[in-house]
Design a protein around this motif. Structure first.
Motif, mmCIF file in Angstrom:
data_model
loop_
_atom_site.group_PDB
_atom_site.id
_atom_site.type_symbol
_atom_site.label_atom_id
_atom_site.label_comp_id
_atom_site.label_asym_id
_atom_site.label_seq_id
_atom_site.Cartn_x
_atom_site.Cartn_y
_atom_site.Cartn_z
ATOM 1 N N PHE A 1 47.114 56.490 43.264
ATOM 2 C CA PHE A 1 45.707 56.085 43.287
ATOM 3 C C PHE A 1 45.398 54.978 42.278
ATOM 4 O O PHE A 1 44.286 54.466 42.259
ATOM 5 N N GLU A 2 46.363 54.633 41.434
ATOM 6 C CA GLU A 2 46.078 53.681 40.367
ATOM 7 C C GLU A 2 45.674 52.314 40.909
ATOM 8 O O GLU A 2 44.722 51.694 40.414
ATOM 9 N N ALA A 3 46.373 51.830 41.943
ATOM 10 C CA ALA A 3 46.055 50.502 42.481
ATOM 11 C C ALA A 3 44.627 50.452 43.021
ATOM 12 O O ALA A 3 43.864 49.525 42.698
ATOM 13 N N ASP A 4 44.248 51.441 43.829
ATOM 14 C CA ASP A 4 42.892 51.472 44.368
ATOM 15 C C ASP A 4 41.861 51.580 43.248
ATOM 16 O O ASP A 4 40.784 50.984 43.319
ATOM 17 N N ALA A 5 42.184 52.355 42.208
ATOM 18 C CA ALA A 5 41.267 52.519 41.077
ATOM 19 C C ALA A 5 41.095 51.197 40.334
ATOM 20 O O ALA A 5 39.966 50.824 39.965
ATOM 21 N N ARG A 6 42.188 50.476 40.107
ATOM 22 C CA ARG A 6 42.103 49.181 39.414
ATOM 23 C C ARG A 6 41.304 48.165 40.234
ATOM 24 O O ARG A 6 40.506 47.395 39.683
ATOM 25 N N TYR A 7 41.509 48.183 41.529
ATOM 26 C CA TYR A 7 40.752 47.283 42.414
ATOM 27 C C TYR A 7 39.255 47.581 42.314
ATOM 28 O O TYR A 7 38.425 46.677 42.180
ATOM 29 N N MET B 1 37.720 49.112 39.839
ATOM 30 C CA MET B 1 37.255 48.769 38.500
ATOM 31 C C MET B 1 36.937 47.280 38.396
ATOM 32 O O MET B 1 35.925 46.894 37.777
ATOM 33 N N GLY B 2 37.773 46.442 39.003
ATOM 34 C CA GLY B 2 37.503 45.001 39.005
ATOM 35 C C GLY B 2 36.181 44.695 39.689
ATOM 36 O O GLY B 2 35.388 43.859 39.215
ATOM 37 N N ARG B 3 35.933 45.392 40.781
ATOM 38 C CA ARG B 3 34.681 45.202 41.529
ATOM 39 C C ARG B 3 33.463 45.624 40.695
ATOM 40 O O ARG B 3 32.448 44.933 40.659
ATOM 41 N N VAL C 1 41.372 39.558 46.227
ATOM 42 C CA VAL C 1 41.390 39.691 44.771
ATOM 43 C C VAL C 1 41.698 38.346 44.114
ATOM 44 O O VAL C 1 41.055 37.960 43.129
ATOM 45 N N GLU C 2 42.662 37.643 44.649
ATOM 46 C CA GLU C 2 43.016 36.333 44.089
ATOM 47 C C GLU C 2 41.840 35.368 44.182
ATOM 48 O O GLU C 2 41.580 34.592 43.258
ATOM 49 N N LEU D 1 38.766 40.540 35.339
ATOM 50 C CA LEU D 1 40.013 39.795 35.528
ATOM 51 C C LEU D 1 41.230 40.659 35.171
ATOM 52 O O LEU D 1 42.238 40.641 35.883
ATOM 53 N N THR D 2 41.124 41.418 34.078
ATOM 54 C CA THR D 2 42.225 42.284 33.663
ATOM 55 C C THR D 2 42.500 43.349 34.725
ATOM 56 O O THR D 2 43.657 43.613 35.073
ATOM 57 N N ALA D 3 41.437 43.960 35.235
ATOM 58 C CA ALA D 3 41.596 45.007 36.247
ATOM 59 C C ALA D 3 42.218 44.445 37.512
ATOM 60 O O ALA D 3 43.113 45.068 38.110
ATOM 61 N N TYR D 4 41.770 43.271 37.940
ATOM 62 C CA TYR D 4 42.319 42.650 39.151
ATOM 63 C C TYR D 4 43.788 42.259 38.944
ATOM 64 O O TYR D 4 44.605 42.390 39.868
ATOM 65 N N GLN D 5 44.120 41.771 37.740
ATOM 66 C CA GLN D 5 45.507 41.400 37.459
ATOM 67 C C GLN D 5 46.402 42.636 37.502
ATOM 68 O O GLN D 5 47.528 42.594 38.029
ATOM 69 N N GLN D 6 45.900 43.743 36.985
ATOM 70 C CA GLN D 6 46.653 45.009 37.032
ATOM 71 C C GLN D 6 46.846 45.458 38.478
ATOM 72 O O GLN D 6 47.909 45.975 38.840
ATOM 73 N N TYR D 7 45.823 45.238 39.290
ATOM 74 C CA TYR D 7 45.939 45.600 40.715
ATOM 75 C C TYR D 7 47.041 44.770 41.376
ATOM 76 O O TYR D 7 47.877 45.306 42.124
ATOM 77 N N LEU D 8 47.045 43.462 41.105
ATOM 78 C CA LEU D 8 48.061 42.592 41.707
ATOM 79 C C LEU D 8 49.461 43.005 41.269
ATOM 80 O O LEU D 8 50.406 42.974 42.072
#
Length: 230
Positions: A175-181, A183-185, A222-223, A197-204
């Protein structure tokens, strides 16, 4: 001198102790051990009775618990098969009668789903919140409830509440990827660009080796969002 009654308590006790002593002799136990048992047999009998009582109590509790779980399951089956008009009331009754059981928590989740369908997000938030408070982190439902509740809070513009749950969700495998995405939103909505930006970079980073498809499309979004934030 009158004969002692066979039903006299003292006579029964003496007979039992006498029989026990005879049995010990027949078992060919070490003399020292036999002496110890004879000296302490009253205490040992008390211990045996206490242990037996505890075992029986646990057994009865287990039977009662199984009985309640079976009743709760039957009630849940009836509620899910009921007409929409009756379903809510039956689910509420299950929550009331079996709130501390897994079936009671499942009933709350079903009520939350109905609230969402009927356009009652505040009620759904209350139901999911109650479930989230009582389920353990090891429960497979925990991350699903967190994600659903966070999404509802985000829709309600409760960004702080949503963010706290998304952060908690990052600790669950898968679930971490969806959570980071998410969080970026949320950070973007709060105008906290650096954290977004940090949250989106973690998602990528987390989805770098993901298969193409829907995840690929989200990575492209995201990009694009990151370029807008820079």
């Amino acid at each position: 001198m009158t004969n002692q009654s066979a039903f006299d308590p003292n006579h029964i006790k003496e007979t039992a102790l006498s029989e026990t002593s005879g049995l010990l002799d027949e078992l060919n136990l070490p003399p020292a051990f036999i002496a110890f048992l004879r000296k302490n047999q009253r205490i040992l009998w008390i211990i045996i009775i206490i242990v037996a009582t505890i075992v029986i109590a646990f057994s009865l509790y287990g039977s009662y618990r199984t009985y309640r779980e079976n009743k709760a399951t039957a009630a849940m089956d009836a509620a899910l098969l009921a007409d929409k008009g009756q379903q809510v009331e039956l689910l509420k009754k299950i929550v009331h009668d079996y709130k501390s059981t897994p079936i009671g928590r499942w009933a709350r989740i079903e009520l939350a789903q109905i609230d969402i369908e009927e356009g009652k997000p505040a009620n759904a938030i209350e139901e999911f919140t109650q479930v989230n408070l009582v389920i353990d982190p090891e429960n497979p439902l925990k991350p699903l409830v967190l994600y659903k509740l966070a999404g509802l809070l985000e829709e309600k513009k409760d960004n702080d509440g949503a963010l706290a749950l998304y952060k908690e969700l990052t600790g669950f495998t898968g679930f971490e990827a969806d959570a980071r995405y998410a969080m970026g939103r949320v950070y973007t909505a709060m105008n906290r660009k650096a954290e977004a930006l940090t949250a989106y970079q973690q998602y990528l980073s987390l989805t770098e080796k993901s298969p193409v498809g829907e995840q690929d499309q989200r990575r492209a979004l995201v990009e694009y969002a990151m370029k807008e934030l820079e």
